[in-house]
Write an enzyme that holds these catalytic residues in place. Structure first.
Site, short mmCIF file in Angstrom:
data_model
loop_
_atom_site.label_atom_id
_atom_site.label_comp_id
_atom_site.label_asym_id
_atom_site.label_seq_id
_atom_site.Cartn_x
_atom_site.Cartn_y
_atom_site.Cartn_z
N LYS A 72 -0.16 9.20 -2.99
CA LYS A 72 0.15 8.14 -2.20
C LYS A 72 0.98 8.06 -1.13
O LYS A 72 1.73 9.09 -1.05
CB LYS A 72 1.03 7.01 -3.15
CG LYS A 72 0.96 5.52 -2.58
CD LYS A 72 1.87 4.85 -3.90
CE LYS A 72 1.93 3.15 -3.48
NZ LYS A 72 2.92 2.72 -4.45
N SER B 280 0.10 -1.55 -5.91
CA SER B 280 0.00 -1.16 -4.39
C SER B 280 -0.65 0.20 -4.34
O SER B 280 -1.24 0.49 -3.40
CB SER B 280 1.18 -1.24 -3.69
OG SER B 280 2.17 -0.33 -4.17
N SER C 94 2.75 -0.87 -9.70
CA SER C 94 1.73 -0.28 -8.94
C SER C 94 0.84 0.72 -9.28
O SER C 94 -0.02 1.10 -8.48
CB SER C 94 2.52 -0.12 -7.50
OG SER C 94 2.56 -1.12 -6.77
N1 GLN Z 1 3.03 -6.06 -6.77
C1 GLN Z 1 4.38 -5.71 -7.07
C2 GLN Z 1 5.05 -5.84 -5.75
O1 GLN Z 1 4.35 -6.40 -4.72
C3 GLN Z 1 4.55 -4.24 -7.43
C4 GLN Z 1 4.54 -3.42 -6.33
C5 GLN Z 1 4.79 -2.04 -6.70
O2 GLN Z 1 4.88 -1.44 -7.87
N2 GLN Z 1 5.19 -1.24 -5.75
O3 GLN Z 1 6.20 -5.91 -5.64
#
Ligand code: GLN
Length: 432
Positions: free
Chosen positions: A32, A107, A131
């Site tokens: 990532k 994400s 995410s």
């Molecule tokens: N969808 C969640 C957010 O936008 C989780 C994102 C994540 O785990 N980085 O914060």
């Protein structure tokens, strides 16, 4: 013509140690793009860091390449990890290999899509509020969010430090567990990492991969009603069928209640945005990253740099996070959210007195169509209802494919007690 899923932002490699043996020797891994790679740009999916090349690699990257895995590229992601669809990336959205008109989740959408499309054997994601698990569920692969403190965050560009962990994504539970074996463990560069030898009942010597033995006979699985209510009925049906199969394999299921989780997503967003507003203050155009071509004084240059460098979702969160922390509102929002977080933690602790693991749908919805949720942030945030509780409580959680509904992947989530990833892995491996 093959579909370009846009899973990678940068396709450069770091070779694995050719002398290594073990399960990861020769494996390819997508990392990532918020995890630092020495000499390869690390953008966080943002214009702000589009040209940023870190001088060092994250501990997890060092450990994977030492174990013989080759990094094949930096995976696309929502900007700074803020999103559930990978559509907030400054490098364009990722397409879901299961259906290219749909989002891969987020994400870590590029990480999961790379594995699902066979462009990498393994991937690393980061999970602040789901995410790793959300894109694993949407793309039909396996994703693990470790217990807070199991995996080093050294070299992870922070979104919300108190919530997030780096975790592996793979096609099977055993492969994901083998990657966890390599990346887990204390790191002198991250003071929040724990040595399992100091954790009561943690079986420090047994491997995670060995725990993927598919044996759920005698395991007690808690089914929290709150994480099924409000979910799409096609998702519920698929997950319930899978849970019935686990009963057939000798697992015992029992309905439980986690009343606090109704407030988890709200508490999560207050805490995550508050931490983000503080973490992202470092992007000032002076030390690294984008810098506006400004004639103004420091304040003006700072503002112009951030106006140009950050996308809309990141700006929204910096504003909301700053508001929640400001004098007068701190008690009203931030402290309330911390109270809710403590409640979530104690609800899980109580539940684990009676059950070994807790199972639910990973996501209450099927993958969105591209563009469907981008203009509706609230809808996007609410989709994190089932994943955020494990981050608030810092617990291990996994998403494993439970089958399909309307031709789209559905993920089953298993959550366990702190540092008991082995039981979580065991339960998930029985689903495959
Ligand atoms: N969808 C969640 C957010 O936008 C989780 C994102 C994540 O785990 N980085 O914060």
């Amino acid at each position: 013509m093959a579909v370009d899923h846009n899973a990678f932002i940068t396709e450069e490699t770091i070779d694995g140690d050719p002398d290594a043996d073990g399960p990861l020797a020769g494996a390819t891994v997508a990392v990532k793009d918020n995890i630092s790679t020495a000499g390869i740009r690390t953008t966080c999916g943002s214009e702000m860091l589009a040209d940023y090349v870190p001088p060092y690699s994250a501990t997890v990257v060092e450990r994977l390449t030492d174990a013989g895995a080759t990094v094949v590229g930096k995976a696309n992601m929502d900007e700074f990890g803020m999103g559930t669809t990978t559509e907030t990336s400054a490098f364009g959205p990722v397409r879901n290999p299961a259906d290219p008109e749909r989002v891969p989740g987020g994400s870590s959408g590029g990480s999961a899509a790379a594995v699902a499309a066979g462009e990498a054997d393994l991937a690393l994601g980061s999970d602040t509020g789901g995410s790793v698990r959300c894109p694993a569920a949407f793309c039909g692969v396996v994703g693990i969010k470790p217990t807070y403190g199991l995996v080093s965050r050294y070299g992870l560009i922070a979104y919300a430090n108190s919530l997030e962990q780096i975790g592996p994504i793979a096609s099977t539970v055993e492969e994901a567990a083998a990657a966890l074996d390599v990346i887990a463990g204390p790191d002198p560069n991250d003071g929040t990492t724990r040595d399992l030898a100091d954790v009561e009942g943690a079986a420090p010597d047994a491997s995670y991969a060995a725990a993927a033995d598919g044996d759920v006979d005698g395991l007690t699985i808690g089914i929290p009603t709150e994480l099924f209510e409000g979910a799409d009925e096609r998702v519920v049906e698929t997950v319930e069928t899978t849970i019935a199969e686990l009963e057939g394999q000798g697992a015992e299921t029992t309905e439980i209640s986690l009343p606090s989780v109704e407030h988890a997503v709200q508490a999560y967003y207050v805490i995550a945005m508050a931490e983000a507003s503080s973490n992202l203050a470092r992007f000032d155009g002076v030390r690294y990253g984008h810098r506006a071509d400004s004639d103004g004084n420091w304040n003006e240059s700072f503002a112009e740099t951030r106006e140009e460098g950050f996308g809309a979702e990141v700006k929204r969160r910096i504003l909301l996070g700053t508001y929640a922390l400001s004098a007068g509102y701190h008690n009203k929002y931030y402290e309330k959210a911390q109270d809710a977080r403590a409640w979530v933690r104690s609800d899980f602790e109580e539940a684990f007195e009676d059950v070994d693991v807790i199972a639910s749908p990973t996501m209450p919805v099927l993958p969105f169509e591209l563009g469907e949720s981008l203009d509706d942030p609230l809808r996007m945030y609410l989709a994190d209802a089932n994943t955020t509780p494990a981050n608030l409580a810092n617990l291990p959680a996994i998403s494993v494919p439970a089958g399909q509904a309307d031709g789209l992947p559905v993920g089953l989530q298993v959550v366990g007690p702190a540092f008991d990833e082995k039981t979580v892995i065991r339960a998930a491996s029985a689903v495959e």
